[in-house]
Design a protein around this motif. Sequence first.
Motif, mmCIF file in Angstrom:
data_model
loop_
_atom_site.group_PDB
_atom_site.id
_atom_site.type_symbol
_atom_site.label_atom_id
_atom_site.label_comp_id
_atom_site.label_asym_id
_atom_site.label_seq_id
_atom_site.Cartn_x
_atom_site.Cartn_y
_atom_site.Cartn_z
ATOM 1 N N LEU A 151 64.756 -46.009 54.134
ATOM 2 C CA LEU A 151 63.585 -46.995 54.283
ATOM 3 C C LEU A 151 63.117 -47.643 52.984
ATOM 4 C CD1 LEU A 151 61.729 -45.441 57.299
ATOM 5 C CD2 LEU A 151 64.011 -46.773 57.334
ATOM 6 N N TRP A 152 62.718 -46.981 52.058
ATOM 7 C CA TRP A 152 62.120 -47.722 50.689
ATOM 8 C C TRP A 152 63.130 -48.838 50.087
ATOM 9 C CZ3 TRP A 152 57.491 -47.982 50.903
ATOM 10 C CH2 TRP A 152 56.474 -46.838 50.851
ATOM 11 N N ILE A 153 64.414 -48.354 50.404
ATOM 12 C CA ILE A 153 65.409 -49.341 49.830
ATOM 13 C C ILE A 153 65.391 -50.517 50.545
ATOM 14 C CG2 ILE A 153 67.984 -49.908 49.684
ATOM 15 C CD1 ILE A 153 68.331 -46.586 49.024
ATOM 16 N N LEU A 179 63.592 -50.689 43.562
ATOM 17 C CA LEU A 179 64.840 -50.621 44.381
ATOM 18 C C LEU A 179 65.733 -49.689 43.456
ATOM 19 C CD1 LEU A 179 66.951 -51.286 46.460
ATOM 20 C CD2 LEU A 179 67.662 -53.646 45.167
ATOM 21 N N GLY A 180 65.772 -49.985 42.425
ATOM 22 C CA GLY A 180 66.849 -48.956 41.377
ATOM 23 C C GLY A 180 66.321 -47.572 41.272
ATOM 24 N N GLY A 185 66.255 -42.178 43.755
ATOM 25 C CA GLY A 185 65.625 -41.089 44.482
ATOM 26 C C GLY A 185 66.623 -40.609 45.582
ATOM 27 N N LEU A 186 67.040 -41.426 46.347
ATOM 28 C CA LEU A 186 68.168 -40.731 47.315
ATOM 29 C C LEU A 186 68.966 -40.017 46.604
ATOM 30 C CD1 LEU A 186 69.235 -41.098 50.210
ATOM 31 C CD2 LEU A 186 70.521 -43.185 49.374
ATOM 32 N N ILE A 187 69.827 -40.523 45.444
ATOM 33 C CA ILE A 187 70.766 -39.643 44.799
ATOM 34 C C ILE A 187 70.241 -38.215 44.467
ATOM 35 C CG2 ILE A 187 72.289 -39.278 42.932
ATOM 36 C CD1 ILE A 187 72.721 -42.406 43.017
#
Length: 199
Positions: A151-153, A179-180, A185-187
């Motif tokens: 969602l943050w992306i 965004l970066g 963070g997701l990774i």
Amino acid sequence: MLEFFWGMVGSRPVEWIAVVCGILNVSLIIRRSIWNYPFGFAVVTLYFFIFWEYRLYSDALLQIYFFIIQIYGLNIWLKGRAQDGRVVVAPLRSATFALYLGATAVVWLLVATLMATYTDAAAPFWDAAIAALSISAQFLLSRRHLQSWYLWIAVDILAIGLFYTRGLEPTAALYVIFLGLAITGLIQWRRAPIQHAAP
């Protein structure tokens, strides 16, 4: 080249302080560090005044929600730490995540309609989409759920366009960085240990 750079970064001290606090906040969240919260409280306070000044009312009101939900999140993160001090990622079922997405869509349409009807909001539907997604993302982040990063992306992609078109170039640039960081963070969170969150 320098002229382009200074045009992007701007010169307002309050916005730059918010940018620095925002970067520190998200960087510490990626590391699953409890120390993200002091910077989080600072950035939402500053952005309330910035967004209100630019008539981005949904985003301004969102900062009040962020302030309150960070108090809740701080409590959850304090209880959900591993022995190394980092918070442990909590799982979220796909069906539950789908319910969050449905609720987000309802909030988006409701807020956008209210802002378009009763205020002089500059971009009510665009602004409200960012607000609704951010509400869900911050709640999921407070609960330590990996899906918050998806969602943050989405928030960051929408925010880059909105803030740039409204003349908030430093904030748009911040969201490029966000965004970066969200992708990072997701990774990182996907590689982190996962345990069940408290009910």
